[in-house]
Motif scaffolding. Structure first.
Motif, PDB file in Angstrom:
ATOM      1  N   ALA A   1       0.819  -1.218   0.000  1.00  0.00           N
ATOM      2  CA  ALA A   1       0.000   0.000   0.000  1.00  0.00           C
ATOM      3  C   ALA A   1       0.847   1.260   0.000  1.00  0.00           C
ATOM      4  O   ALA A   1       0.460   2.286  -0.574  1.00  0.00           O
ATOM      5  CB  ALA A   1      -0.942   0.000   1.203  1.00  0.00           C
TER       6      ALA A   1
ATOM      7  N   THR B   1      -9.884   0.077   1.914  1.00  0.00           N
ATOM      8  CA  THR B   1      -8.476  -0.271   2.164  1.00  0.00           C
ATOM      9  C   THR B   1      -7.562   0.883   1.785  1.00  0.00           C
ATOM     10  O   THR B   1      -6.619   1.211   2.515  1.00  0.00           O
ATOM     11  CB  THR B   1      -8.090  -1.537   1.387  1.00  0.00           C
TER      12      THR B   1
ATOM     13  N   ALA C   1      -5.300   3.194   4.383  1.00  0.00           N
ATOM     14  CA  ALA C   1      -3.853   3.285   4.198  1.00  0.00           C
ATOM     15  C   ALA C   1      -3.398   4.709   3.898  1.00  0.00           C
ATOM     16  O   ALA C   1      -2.205   4.958   3.700  1.00  0.00           O
ATOM     17  CB  ALA C   1      -3.409   2.361   3.069  1.00  0.00           C
TER      18      ALA C   1
ATOM     19  N   ARG D   1      -4.154   6.459   1.236  1.00  0.00           N
ATOM     20  CA  ARG D   1      -3.873   6.638  -0.192  1.00  0.00           C
ATOM     21  C   ARG D   1      -4.974   7.474  -0.840  1.00  0.00           C
ATOM     22  O   ARG D   1      -6.174   7.240  -0.591  1.00  0.00           O
ATOM     23  CB  ARG D   1      -3.787   5.293  -0.904  1.00  0.00           C
TER      24      ARG D   1
END
Length: 273
Positions: free
Chosen positions: A51, A73, A77, A79
């Motif tokens: 990630a 997810t 993380a 992102r």
């Protein structure tokens, strides 16, 4: 989920879209240090296993609803997640049909020494010497992951593993194990020897038959070009030249031969105490 107030990317000719689309070219990948990851499965594996390498994730609204766990997810993380129209995602993608999901990721290349450190006492690696076909390279990487190889070493004479066709062929396996790229073949083999890693040349005319190759110690399968195999100076520098026993076919293609060899190594390791 992504921020609902974030503007929808709707212009296929915008600077951002052109920058992502440019990653289909090697020069752009090398200049930016990033590459393109297409499709939900590959992006999922990126976020699960690497990630920190994800620079940004792009999805259509429909794909974001269909793959909510993927978006969650990415957000967990830290992102960036961006929404785009189908036309924008198609313009970014190398295929034109990324199933509504793609990502930009940092290169996966690790230093050669680190990749070799990952090869355990009973482990094995794969060396790609002059592999030029993206599909074959990606399939070998996928097989290396599936059968538990500890590392993949890709020479400077082989295809760029960040090529979109290679990345698609790995179906995310590129993020499962250390991959070192760009080292000359001679240096790769010398580095393996220095670490006590036995070199096995996969060669259809080899003197050693696969069941007799002795796969219980540290070793590396050395794979050559799809059309002309391993150069003589490479195969002669290996500890053994190993052939797969076959009956009716004249030969196996690279991806199939690699699968057989890697399975044999995995089977041998499973018998160790």
């Amino acid at each position: 989920m992504s921020d609902p107030d974030q503007p929808l990317l709707s212009n296929p000719r915008s600077e951002r879209v052109r920058a992502v689309a440019a990653l289909g070219r090697r020069a752009a990948r090398e200049r930016s240090g990033t590459f393109l990851v297409e499709g939900p499965q590959a992006v999922r594996e990126l976020l699960r296993h690497a990630a920190g390498r994800a620079r940004a994730v792009y999805l259509t609204d429909e794909a974001a609803q269909r793959h909510r766990e993927l978006v969650d997810t990415a957000v967990a993380a830290g992102r960036p997640v961006h929404r785009g129209t189908e036309q924008v995602l198609a313009a970014m993608a190398d295929t034109g049909s990324p199933q509504g999901v793609l990502a930009v990721a940092e290169r996966v290349d690790v230093p050669l020494a680190r990749a070799l450190d990952a090869v355990g006492e009973d482990g094995f690696a794969v060396v790609l010497t002059h592999v030029r076909d993206p599909g074959n390279a990606g399939t070998v990487l996928r097989g290396a992951s599936a059968f538990g190889a500890d590392a993949v070493l890709v020479s400077d004479a082989s295809v760029d593993v960040h090529n979109p066709k290679v990345v698609r062929s790995t179906v995310g396996a590129l993020f499962h194990l250390p991959v070192s790229v760009g080292t000359p073949v001679g240096e790769l083999l010398a580095a393996c020897r220095e670490r006590g890693i036995r070199l096995l040349a996969a060669d259809g005319s080899g003197e050693t038959v696969l069941p007799d190759a002795g796969l219980t110690g540290r070793h590396a399968w050395v794979m050559g070009n799809e059309a002309w195999g391993l150069p003589p100076e490479v195969s002669s520098g290996c500890d053994a030249r190993v052939r797969i026993p076959i009956t009716r076919a004249e030969s196996l293609n690279l991806a199939m031969a690699a699968t057989v060899c890697l399975h044999a190594s995995a089977a041998a390791r499973s018998r160790l105490p």
